[in-house]
Scaffold this active site. Structure first.
Site, PDB file in Angstrom:
ATOM      1  N   GLU A   1     -11.108  -0.827   6.847  1.00  0.00           N
ATOM      2  CA  GLU A   1      -9.984  -1.336   7.623  1.00  0.00           C
ATOM      3  C   GLU A   1     -10.263  -1.177   9.121  1.00  0.00           C
ATOM      4  O   GLU A   1     -10.052  -2.088   9.910  1.00  0.00           O
ATOM      5  CB  GLU A   1      -8.734  -0.553   7.233  1.00  0.00           C
TER       6      GLU A   1
ATOM      7  N   GLN B   1       0.835  -1.203   0.000  1.00  0.00           N
ATOM      8  CA  GLN B   1       0.000   0.000   0.000  1.00  0.00           C
ATOM      9  C   GLN B   1       0.868   1.250   0.000  1.00  0.00           C
ATOM     10  O   GLN B   1       1.676   1.438   0.905  1.00  0.00           O
ATOM     11  CB  GLN B   1      -0.882  -0.019   1.254  1.00  0.00           C
ATOM     12  N   GLY B   2       0.718   2.085  -1.000  1.00  0.00           N
ATOM     13  CA  GLY B   2       1.505   3.317  -1.065  1.00  0.00           C
ATOM     14  C   GLY B   2       0.660   4.548  -0.790  1.00  0.00           C
ATOM     15  O   GLY B   2       0.109   5.157  -1.708  1.00  0.00           O
ATOM     16  N   TYR B   3       0.534   4.871   0.465  1.00  0.00           N
ATOM     17  CA  TYR B   3      -0.257   6.040   0.851  1.00  0.00           C
ATOM     18  C   TYR B   3       0.649   7.170   1.351  1.00  0.00           C
ATOM     19  O   TYR B   3       0.776   8.201   0.732  1.00  0.00           O
ATOM     20  CB  TYR B   3      -1.250   5.686   1.972  1.00  0.00           C
ATOM     21  N   SER B   4       1.260   6.948   2.536  1.00  0.00           N
ATOM     22  CA  SER B   4       1.983   8.037   3.206  1.00  0.00           C
ATOM     23  C   SER B   4       3.179   8.526   2.397  1.00  0.00           C
ATOM     24  O   SER B   4       3.789   7.769   1.629  1.00  0.00           O
ATOM     25  CB  SER B   4       2.485   7.565   4.573  1.00  0.00           C
TER      26      SER B   4
ATOM     27  N   GLU C   1      -4.799  10.611  17.573  1.00  0.00           N
ATOM     28  CA  GLU C   1      -5.288  11.989  17.607  1.00  0.00           C
ATOM     29  C   GLU C   1      -6.195  12.276  16.413  1.00  0.00           C
ATOM     30  O   GLU C   1      -7.204  12.974  16.547  1.00  0.00           O
ATOM     31  CB  GLU C   1      -4.090  12.963  17.626  1.00  0.00           C
TER      32      GLU C   1
ATOM     33  N   SER D   1       4.507  -0.845   3.794  1.00  0.00           N
ATOM     34  CA  SER D   1       4.768  -2.132   4.448  1.00  0.00           C
ATOM     35  C   SER D   1       5.215  -3.160   3.418  1.00  0.00           C
ATOM     36  O   SER D   1       4.539  -3.367   2.419  1.00  0.00           O
ATOM     37  CB  SER D   1       3.507  -2.657   5.130  1.00  0.00           C
TER      38      SER D   1
END
Lengths: 370, 387
Positions: B251, B132-135, B371, B167
């Site tokens: 998720e 998964q390429g998000y951040s 948060e 990951s």
């Protein structure tokens, strides 16, 4: 097992109860009772009984509505939300569940709402039934009861009292009695309870108890009491869960309305995160409360873990909700004119009644091998 | 319980008894035993390979997915029974992957028939491993700030940029990534959900060593990567944020994934051993463990209740952020208690307690920090004002 969400019938019961209580027993009615020095409104209780609430746990053959423990919990939740005071827990839940298992011809009077019961277990400041010392001295075919019971809910107004006393040594030496409160030698002293409800000290001096007054078996008092105690603990947890919802709704409303520094105070992240954390605790507790009702309905003999879990959680969450409630309201939350304090005081009483957090957390831990 | 479900339970129990290799029975679940699949996968044993193939043939790697893609087509109740019986037999999960947890659900919801037919069977069979390429370095909690760019070059997209916290990117075959396809649109509206093969020239990865000593995460670099347009984007162009949001909610609702109830899963006492032996003299640790046990059990019931709510159509929506917040904070508490009950013993890496303790600190950061979860609850659920 049924799911943890309300069934259609339960949703209808909840809506009906909420509508009735909002109209007939809002928090302002509690204030009126308190100011009048009245622990509960007998007229309101008659109406509740007419709707079948007094017989919620009693079989139809005794005139009950037989709706089960989850339904009783829903009623208790809704009563907690508006702080509606009534003999519901003592009579309709604790006494009804005890007598139903033991078998009693007084069930129909409980279902009608005409027999008011109290449960007299505690002898010290903490709930500890197995340490009961009150004497049940054998005499003739019966017993003589002597000793003091404290923190007896509805003890000043009850017609009858379920009292746990020591007839022998150890855990097998306890016997449960069902006694008329008018019996000679039995005196009550009403406590000035912070929640303005009926709690009393009962003094027994050579009170006569016959074999017919024994609930269950002689020496089997803890077993006879268990169904009522568990049902009461679960319903009290539900009441506390409803109380939590009530104070939280007030607090959220205030956060959205009160302005300081030219901003609504609910826009401050410091308060938002505390409110969101409280929401999380409320949701987690609501699951334990619903689950306890389900297990009591489907596997009552295995319900202790679920019930203690619910009571432990509900106690802590109510404490958090009332503390946050008063703090977030600021000065007005400290005034008697405002309702927040009523929730705080009832939460404190509910925390102690039928076993506090430590009592129930210890049961959970022991049953989970800790 | 209806007879049909009882029949299913019997059938599945028999199937497991016949097909589960003895060598896998009752294995602890950890990095040495999990099967991730993919082109680069080396099976840990013949038993692991057999178990994956048998489960796949029976549709059990993705029990709820449609049969036509290699799934099992099971109902929720059947899946629950399957999980119960697998637990009872001590059977390991035959296959874990981000394809199963994330891309698959996204494709089932937003994919074209061609995309489903191309990718889902590869996922159920464990042949392709996705990451998964998000951040990105500048897009953490503010995920919509992704800057990795995909330029329209006619027949292909030209992708440039950097992802972080990917990951197992170094072990994956393909990546699903959030990339900016419109630089002029408001930041939520110019993002697309793109599928990219990790073997494409210009894609490179570098593992990040974490405080736990492990390197499950990577930096992933895209340097003039050409992505053929055909089937590259899932959902609508520039509406990748919708897909990502759907997946994040999905998720969070799936967090834990255990069967719930009070009797499933390892108890805290199993995890820390005999309290009297290790912490008998310390009433504070004991009290903390008791409190944790109460909260953990109630949380298990809450996951069950939220699943019931989702199933009953009442919907859970943004309240699922609460599950993510509460569950991860609980796990951090659990790891702290395990460490302190075992005292100085736990400080040696060889004891195997320090790594999970340190790893747990990421739980409340990855997938949206605690948060951010509290922000979502206060704004979307409690509807607290912004000013």
């Amino acid at each position: 097992m049924e799911r943890l969400v309300d069934t259609e019938d339960e949703g209808m019961l909840r809506d009906a109860a909420r509508g009735f209580l909002d109209e007939n027993a809002p928090v302002s009615a509690f204030r009126t009772n308190r100011d009048a020095g009245r622990a509960f409104d007998p007229g309101l209780w008659r109406e509740m009984a007419q709707m079948g609430w007094a017989g919620v746990l009693i079989g139809e053959d005794h005139g009950g509505a037989d709706m089960g423990h989850r339904a009783a919990g829903i009623l208790a939740e809704e009563m907690g939300r508006t702080l509606a005071a009534s003999p519901f827990l003592s009579s309709a839940v604790i006494a009804a569940s005890t007598m139903r298992v033991a078998g009693s011809d007084r069930l129909s009077q409980i279902a009608e709402g005409t027999a008011l019961y109290a449960l007299a277990v505690d002898e010290g400041p903490k709930h500890a039934p197995d340490l009961t010392a009150m004497e049940a001295r054998p005499e003739g075919n019966g017993f003589r009861l002597s000793g003091r019971k404290v923190f007896v809910a509805d003890g000043a107004s009850a017609d009858r009292v379920l009292v746990l006393a020591r007839s022998g040594e150890g855990e097998e030496g306890l016997t449960l009695f069902d006694i008329d409160t008018a019996r000679a030698g039995l005196a009550h002293t009403a406590a000035d309870s912070i929640d303005a409800r009926d709690f009393a000290t009962l003094d027994f001096e050579n009170v006569e108890a016959t074999g017919e007054d024994v609930v269950g078996e002689v020496g089997g008092g803890l077993a006879a009491l268990a169904p009522g105690l568990r049902a009461g603990q679960a319903a009290l947890a539900a009441e506390l869960s409803g109380l939590t919802a009530g104070i939280s709704a007030m607090t959220l409303g205030y956060l959205k309305e009160r302005k300081q520094f030219d901003r609504t105070i609910g826009s401050f992240q410091a308060l938002q995160h505390r409110a969101a954390h409280l929401f999380a605790e409320i949701e987690v507790t609501a699951s334990a409360v619903a689950h306890a009702g389900r297990v009591l309905d489907h596997e009552p003999e295995r319900a202790q873990l679920a019930v203690s879990l619910a009571k432990a959680r509900a106690t802590q969450t109510a404490k958090l909700a009332v503390m946050e409630g008063v703090q977030m309201h600021g000065g007005i939350g400290m005034t008697d004119d405002y309702d927040a304090g009523f929730f705080m005081k009832r939460a404190r009483v509910g925390a102690e009644w039928l076993g506090d957090y430590g009592h129930h957390a210890a049961i959970v831990a022991a049953m989970r091998g800790l | 319980m209806p007879d049909r479900l009882e029949d299913f339970r019997k059938e599945i129990a028999e199937w497991i008894a016949e097909n589960l290799p003895d060598a896998l029975r009752g294995q602890p679940r950890n990095e040495d035993t999990i099967c991730w699949g993919g082109r680069k996968w080396e099976f840990r044993s013949q038993a692991q390979k057999d178990w994956l193939e048998r489960c796949h043939a029976r549709g059990l790697t993705c029990p709820r997915w449609p049969v036509e893609y290699g799934g099992g087509g099971l109902s929720r109740n059947e899946e629950k029974i399957l999980r119960d019986e697998m637990d009872r037999a001590g059977a390991p999960s035959p296959l874990d992957s981000f394809g199963i947890w994330m891309l698959g659900p996204a494709l089932l919801q937003f994919g074209t028939p061609e995309q489903k037919a191309e990718h889902l069977p590869e996922i159920t069979a464990g042949r392709i491993r996705w990451c998964q390429g998000y951040s990105e370095p500048g897009a953490g909690s503010d995920l919509a700030n992704v800057q990795t760019r995909a330029e329209d070059m006619g027949d292909h997209w030209l992708v440039n940029g950097q992802k972080i916290w990917t990951s197992y990117a170094d072990k994956a075959d393909k990546i699903f990534a959030l990339v900016r396809t419109d630089r002029d649109a408001p930041k939520h509206l110019g993002i697309s959900f793109m599928l990219i093969d990790m073997e494409t020239p210009g894609v490179s990865t570098r593992p990040i060593r974490l405080i736990s000593g492990a390197s499950p995460f990577c930096e992933t670099f895209f340097d003039n990567v050409k992505v053929p347009k055909e089937g590259a984007i899932v959902g609508e162009m520039n509406r990748g944020w919708d897909v990502a949001k759907y997946l994040l909610t999905h998720e969070r609702e799936m967090i834990g994934g255990g069967s719930g109830g009070l009797t499933s899963g390892a108890t805290l006492s199993e995890m820390i051993g005999d309290m009297d032996m290790v912490a008998g003299a310390d009433p504070v640790i004991r009290a903390q463990a008791m409190e944790l046990e109460v909260d953990s059990l109630a949380f298990c019931l809450t996951m069950e209740r939220y699943k019931d709510m989702a199933e009953s159509g009442a919907g859970v929506g943004h309240a699922s952020a609460m599950l993510k917040y509460y569950g991860t904070e609980l796990n951090k508490r659990r790891q702290e208690i395990i460490m302190s009950t075992r005292g100085s013993e736990a400080l040696d890496w060889g004891e195997g307690l320090a790594a999970p303790w340190l790893r747990s600190k990421a739980n409340s950061i990855e997938g949206g920090t605690s948060e951010v979860m509290l922000d979502i609850v206060s704004k979307r659920v409690l509807e607290l004002p912004s000013k």
